[in-house]
Write an enzyme that holds these catalytic residues in place. Structure first.
Site, short mmCIF file in Angstrom:
data_model
loop_
_atom_site.label_atom_id
_atom_site.label_comp_id
_atom_site.label_asym_id
_atom_site.label_seq_id
_atom_site.Cartn_x
_atom_site.Cartn_y
_atom_site.Cartn_z
N GLU A 48 -9.19 27.52 82.97
CA GLU A 48 -9.92 28.92 82.34
C GLU A 48 -11.10 28.54 81.40
O GLU A 48 -10.86 28.11 80.27
CB GLU A 48 -8.71 29.60 81.47
CG GLU A 48 -9.24 30.95 80.85
CD GLU A 48 -8.10 31.51 79.88
OE1 GLU A 48 -6.74 31.28 80.27
OE2 GLU A 48 -8.62 31.99 78.96
N ARG A 92 -16.55 31.62 75.13
CA ARG A 92 -16.74 31.40 73.53
C ARG A 92 -18.24 30.59 73.18
O ARG A 92 -18.41 30.62 72.20
CB ARG A 92 -15.59 30.69 72.91
CG ARG A 92 -14.35 31.50 72.96
CD ARG A 92 -13.27 30.85 72.45
NE ARG A 92 -11.90 31.33 73.07
CZ ARG A 92 -10.59 31.04 72.92
NH1 ARG A 92 -10.69 30.01 72.14
NH2 ARG A 92 -9.62 31.57 73.33
N THR A 117 -11.66 34.75 77.68
CA THR A 117 -12.17 35.47 76.58
C THR A 117 -13.46 36.33 76.94
O THR A 117 -14.31 36.34 76.25
CB THR A 117 -12.84 34.28 75.39
OG1 THR A 117 -11.78 33.07 75.35
CG2 THR A 117 -12.94 35.04 74.02
N LYS A 119 -1.47 38.51 80.69
CA LYS A 119 -1.38 37.32 79.57
C LYS A 119 -0.61 37.97 78.62
O LYS A 119 -0.52 39.14 78.19
CB LYS A 119 -2.85 37.25 79.19
CG LYS A 119 -3.16 36.27 78.20
CD LYS A 119 -4.59 35.62 77.86
CE LYS A 119 -4.60 34.81 76.83
NZ LYS A 119 -6.09 34.16 76.59
C1 3PG Z 1 -6.45 31.33 74.12
O1 3PG Z 1 -7.77 31.45 74.21
O2 3PG Z 1 -5.81 31.75 75.02
C2 3PG Z 1 -5.87 30.39 73.15
O3 3PG Z 1 -6.79 30.29 71.89
C3 3PG Z 1 -5.22 29.13 73.43
O4 3PG Z 1 -4.51 28.99 72.55
P1 3PG Z 1 -3.73 27.35 72.05
O5 3PG Z 1 -5.04 26.79 71.30
O6 3PG Z 1 -2.72 27.90 70.95
O7 3PG Z 1 -3.29 26.77 73.34
#
Ligand code: 3PG
Length: 210
Positions: free
Chosen positions: A40, A44, A67, A127
């Site tokens: 994924e 960002r 995102t 999600k």
């Molecule tokens: C996301 O974007 O889904 C999270 O920031 C991932 O979270 P993690 O860094 O705690 O795995």
């Protein structure tokens, strides 16, 4: 590929943040070398679309966009080759834009109201973010009870240590996270370590029957 097939093949969904297409290719190759089948790539950084385009050429890697927070990004991600869309919250416009393009979409839903909205748009997997602070496995189990058939992809606070707890929950279809591809590992170019942590995650998932 349906989202269900994709998640069944990819019980671990790495959340990737890269600053260039080249970095994306190296990360993608390390993930695949470790046995991961999807990535994924998050919107960002300005490099997201270019990275998705470049990584989509990697054999055996199903590249999605994360995102994604507005319909314009949905279109940009799909034009770059994203095979699925992940959103940190629920936006009907984002969901509809992905559905209009016939691309699977995973909006984040953390309570019954958002799950009802997801159901209304025909979704049966979402999600669950940020999973750790929103109650983790216990919250998913509680939410799954009134929403039979709804699948969850917890992300946020998932690690190699708690991955088995999440994957033991039947409503959990896959787990997302950045632990095998952290910002530090990417920045320092430690692709061997990304591969090692990926292989470890895949091995844990296998032990959990995934
Ligand atoms: C996301 O974007 O889904 C999270 O920031 C991932 O979270 P993690 O860094 O705690 O795995």
């Amino acid at each position: 590929m349906s989202i269900h097939t994709m998640l069944a093949e990819s019980p671990v969904v790495p959340v990737v943040v890269v600053d260039s297409a080249d970095e994306g290719i190296k990360v993608g190759q390390a993930l695949v070398a470790g046995g991961i089948r999807t990535a994924e790539v998050t919107f960002r950084t300005a490099a997201a679309a270019d990275a998705i385009r470049a990584m989509s050429d990697i054999e055996g890697l199903n590249v999605g966009a994360g995102t994604v927070i507005n319909p314009a990004q949905v279109d940009e991600a799909i034009a770059a080759g994203a095979r699925y869309i992940v959103s940190p919250g629920f936006s009907a416009d984002v969901v509809r834009a992905a559905q209009a393009a016939d691309v699977p979409v995973l909006p984040a839903c953390t309570d019954g109201s958002w799950l009802m909205a997801a159901r209304e748009l025909g979704l049966d997997v979402v999600k669950f973010f940020p999973a750790g602070v929103m109650g983790g496995v216990k919250a998913i189990q509680a939410l799954a009870a009134p929403f039979p058939g709804m699948g969850f992809v917890p992300t946020g606070g998932v690690s190699a240590a708690n991955l088995p707890d999440y994957l033991a929950c039947p409503a959990v279809k896959a787990c997302g996270g950045s632990w095998m591809v952290s910002a530090t590992l990417v920045k320092e170019g430690r692709y061997d370590e990304i591969e090692r942590l990926s292989a470890e995650a895949v091995a844990i998932a296998k032990e959990c029957g995934r």
